[in-house]
Design a protein around this motif. Structure first.
Motif, mmCIF file in Angstrom:
data_model
loop_
_atom_site.group_PDB
_atom_site.id
_atom_site.type_symbol
_atom_site.label_atom_id
_atom_site.label_comp_id
_atom_site.label_asym_id
_atom_site.label_seq_id
_atom_site.Cartn_x
_atom_site.Cartn_y
_atom_site.Cartn_z
ATOM 1 N N VAL A 87 38.665 27.187 93.355
ATOM 2 C CA VAL A 87 38.226 25.732 93.208
ATOM 3 C C VAL A 87 39.347 25.089 93.217
ATOM 4 C CG1 VAL A 87 37.963 24.156 91.359
ATOM 5 C CG2 VAL A 87 36.536 26.190 91.319
ATOM 6 N N LEU A 88 40.581 25.320 93.217
ATOM 7 C CA LEU A 88 41.947 24.707 93.275
ATOM 8 C C LEU A 88 42.054 24.720 94.907
ATOM 9 C CD1 LEU A 88 44.536 26.008 90.820
ATOM 10 C CD2 LEU A 88 43.291 23.802 90.746
ATOM 11 N N ALA A 89 42.222 25.691 95.688
ATOM 12 C CA ALA A 89 42.175 25.578 97.195
ATOM 13 C C ALA A 89 41.172 24.598 97.758
ATOM 14 C CB ALA A 89 42.268 26.855 97.773
ATOM 15 N N PRO A 267 39.991 31.719 101.636
ATOM 16 C CA PRO A 267 41.524 31.789 102.311
ATOM 17 C C PRO A 267 41.262 31.878 103.757
ATOM 18 C CG PRO A 267 41.324 33.444 100.473
ATOM 19 C CD PRO A 267 40.010 32.689 100.713
ATOM 20 N N ILE A 268 40.366 32.655 104.252
ATOM 21 C CA ILE A 268 40.315 32.637 105.756
ATOM 22 C C ILE A 268 39.881 31.444 106.404
ATOM 23 C CG2 ILE A 268 39.061 33.673 107.555
ATOM 24 C CD1 ILE A 268 38.842 36.602 106.060
ATOM 25 N N VAL A 281 48.203 24.638 96.780
ATOM 26 C CA VAL A 281 47.506 25.297 95.599
ATOM 27 C C VAL A 281 48.389 25.233 94.400
ATOM 28 C CG1 VAL A 281 46.518 26.940 94.692
ATOM 29 C CG2 VAL A 281 45.765 26.335 97.051
ATOM 30 N N ASP A 282 48.002 24.811 93.171
ATOM 31 C CA ASP A 282 49.030 24.843 92.110
ATOM 32 C C ASP A 282 49.162 26.314 91.671
ATOM 33 O OD1 ASP A 282 50.161 24.255 89.901
ATOM 34 O OD2 ASP A 282 48.512 23.044 89.034
ATOM 35 N N TYR A 283 50.087 27.024 92.368
ATOM 36 C CA TYR A 283 50.407 28.458 92.041
ATOM 37 C C TYR A 283 51.198 28.522 90.678
ATOM 38 C CZ TYR A 283 48.764 29.650 96.715
ATOM 39 O OH TYR A 283 47.909 29.696 98.051
ATOM 40 N N PRO A 284 51.876 27.465 90.362
ATOM 41 C CA PRO A 284 52.458 27.793 88.930
ATOM 42 C C PRO A 284 51.326 27.763 88.010
ATOM 43 C CG PRO A 284 53.765 26.128 90.284
ATOM 44 C CD PRO A 284 52.473 26.476 91.125
ATOM 45 N N LEU A 285 50.409 26.984 88.028
ATOM 46 C CA LEU A 285 49.135 27.065 87.230
ATOM 47 C C LEU A 285 48.625 28.574 86.947
ATOM 48 C CD1 LEU A 285 47.361 25.984 84.986
ATOM 49 C CD2 LEU A 285 45.766 25.117 86.983
ATOM 50 N N LEU A 286 48.659 29.279 88.305
ATOM 51 C CA LEU A 286 48.060 30.533 88.220
ATOM 52 C C LEU A 286 49.062 31.656 87.456
ATOM 53 C CD1 LEU A 286 46.660 30.538 91.716
ATOM 54 C CD2 LEU A 286 45.325 30.470 89.653
#
Length: 406
Positions: A87-89, A267-268, A281-286
C-alpha cells in the motif's frame, strides 16, 4: 582530435577517477567517522523517527530478558508487513504523479468561503485516510492545506486546519482495514471478517464525523480567493498502471489475492516505472513494526507481564487500550495488547480513538506537528495548546460514547 578519440580519452579519465574513489572509499568512511559525521547522521535519523527509536530500545531491552531463540521467527507477521509495504509503495507512486493533489484541488476549487474550504480540506483528508492510510493522507493533503491558506492570506486558520486534518486522518482511517497501520495488523491477526470490522467501528466513526463537522462550522463564512496555479498532469497510461497496482494492493489487504503475488509484482513494476517511489516508502514505519513484533513477542513470554496485562485487559480493554496509546502510541499498543486478549472489538476501538490525545498517541500527529513547525517555528506553543485542547476533548467524548452508549 577525432570525435571517437576524444570520447575514449574522456571515458578513460572518468574511469580512472572512479577507480580512485573506490580505492579510497574506506578512507572516506573512516574520515567521516573520525570527524563525527557518521555519528551525527545516526543521531539525526533517530531524532527524526522517535517512535522507531522507542521501539528499537524496547526490543533490545526485552532481548536481554528473553535471549534470541527459535521462537523469534514466530513473532513476525509477514503478511501484515507485505500488505503495508504494498500500500505504501503504490500510494507513493500515485503521490509522485500528483494524483491525489489534482483530485483535492478540483474539490477545493468548488468552494468559495473560508468555512467550506477548510471543511473541504478536512473532509478530503478524512476520506483519503480511508484508502491511503492516515500518515499518507497527511503527507499528501497537509501541503495542500498550507498552499490554500497561504495563497489566500488566511494563515490565521493554519493551526486549526492542520489539527482538524490530523484528527480527521486518525479517525477517518478507522473505518477501513488499511486506513491505519494498527487496523491492518489487527484485521490480519484476528482474521476479522470485513463486514464485522466495519460494523464494530461504524458508531465511533459517525460520532467522529459529527464532531469534526461541528468544529469546522465555527469558522466564519468569509470570502476566499486563491491564486492561479498551473495544474500538474501525468501520462494517462502511467496513472492507469498505478491505479491497477493500487487495486492489486487492496485485493491483497482483503485477502482476495495471496500476499506473495503483490510482493513480486509491485516492486518489479515500480522498479521499471518509478524507482523513487520504492526509495521513499516509509521504511522506518516498517522497521517500527519489526521492532515492536520483537518487543511484544518477548513481553508475552514474561510470565508476570502476561498476567498483569491479561488481568487489566479483562477488566476494561477499551480504557486500558486507549490509555496505552497515550504513552507508547497506537500501533505498538495494538501489537503489544493483542498478545494478551481475544476481545478484539474493544481493542480495535481503543487503538483507533486512542490515536487522539497526546502528541505521541499517533505517528500521524508527529507528522502534522513536524509540517506545522517547518512553516511556523515561532508558533509551536500555540499549536500544542490548541492540539491538546481539541484532541483530549475528542478522546473524552469518544471514550464516554463507546463506554456507555455502544
Amino acid at each position: 582530435m577525432p570525435t571517437n578519440m576524444r570520447r575514449r580519452e574522456y571515458l578513460r579519465e572518468n574511469f580512472a577517477q572512479v577507480k580512485l574513489y573506490l580505492r579510497r572509499r574506506p578512507a572516506y568512511a573512516w574520515e567521516a567517522i573520525k570527524d563525527g559525521r557518521a555519528l551525527k547522521s545516526v543521531v539525526r535519523f533517530f531524532r527524526s523517527h522517535a517512535v522507531l527509536t522507542i521501539a528499537f530500545i524496547a526490543a533490545v531491552l526485552t532481548m536481554l530478558i528473553v535471549p534470541p531463540d527459535n521462537s523469534y521467527a514466530g513473532y513476525f507477521d509477514v503478511k501484515t508487513l507485505t500488505c503495508l509495504f504494498s500500500v505504501l509503495a503504490v500510494v507513493r507512486a500515485l503521490t509522485n504523479v500528483n494524483f491525489f493533489y489534482m483530485i483535492a484541488r478540483r474539490l477545493v476549487a468548488l468552494f468559495k468561503n473560508e468555512r467550506m474550504c477548510i471543511l473541504a480540506l478536512v473532509v478530503i483528508t478524512f476520506i483519503g485516510s480511508m484508502f491511503i492510510a492516515n500518515d499518507m493522507a497527511l503527507i499528501t493533503f497537509l501541503p495542500l492545506g498550507y498552499f490554500v491558506l497561504h495563497t489566500s492570506g488566511k494563515e490565521k486558520h493554519m493551526a486549526f486546519t492542520f489539527i482538524m486534518q490530523n484528527i480527521a486522518a486518525n479517525l477517518g482511517g478507522m473505518l477501513t482495514p488499511f486506513g491505519n497501520p494498527q487496523n491492518l495488523y489487527l484485521y490480519t491477526k484476528y482474521s476479522i471478517p470485513t463486514g464485522e470490522f466495519m460494523q464494530i467501528l461504524f458508531p465511533p466513526f459517525i460520532v467522529a464525523v459529527s464532531l469534526i463537522v461541528i468544529c469546522c462550522l465555527f469558522i466564519k463564512k468569509e470570502p476566499l480567493s486563491m491564486g492561479d496555479e498551473v495544474e500538474a498532469k501525468c501520462p494517462k497510461w502511467r496513472l492507469s498502471v498505478y491505479l491497477a497496482l493500487f487495486a492489486l494492493s487492496i485485493l491483497i489487504v482483503f485477502r482476495g489475492i495471496p500476499y506473495w503475488i503483490g510482493l513480486i509484482v509491485i516492486p518489479i513494476a515500480l522498479l521499471v516505472l518509478d524507482r523513487n517511489a520504492l526509495k521513499t516508502v516509509d521504511y522506518p514505519l516498517l522497521l517500527t513494526f519489526v521492532c515492536f513484533f520483537v518487543f511484544s513477542g518477548n513481553m508475552a513470554r514474561i510470565e508476570p507481564v502476561r498476567n498483569l496485562f491479561a488481568g487489566l485487559l479483562e477488566k476494561n480493554t477499551l480504557l486500558v487500550g486507549a490509555l496505552s496509546c497515550q504513552v507508547i502510541s497506537n500501533v505498538p499498543s495494538a501489537i503489544l495488547l493483542s498478545q494478551f486478549t481475544q476481545n478484539y472489538p474493544d481493542l480495535l476501538i481503543a487503538v483507533n480513538i486512542g490515536g487522539t490525545g497526546t502528541l505521541i498517541a499517533s505517528l500521524a500527529s508527529l507528522i502534522t506537528f513536524g509540517e506545522f513547525s517547518h512553516h511556523f517555528p515561532e508558533r509551536k506553543k500555540e499549536y500544542l495548546i490548541k492540539f491538546s485542547a481539541y484532541n483530549f476533548s475528542f478522546l473524552a467524548i469518544l471514550l464516554l460514547f463507546c463506554e456507555f452508549v455502544i
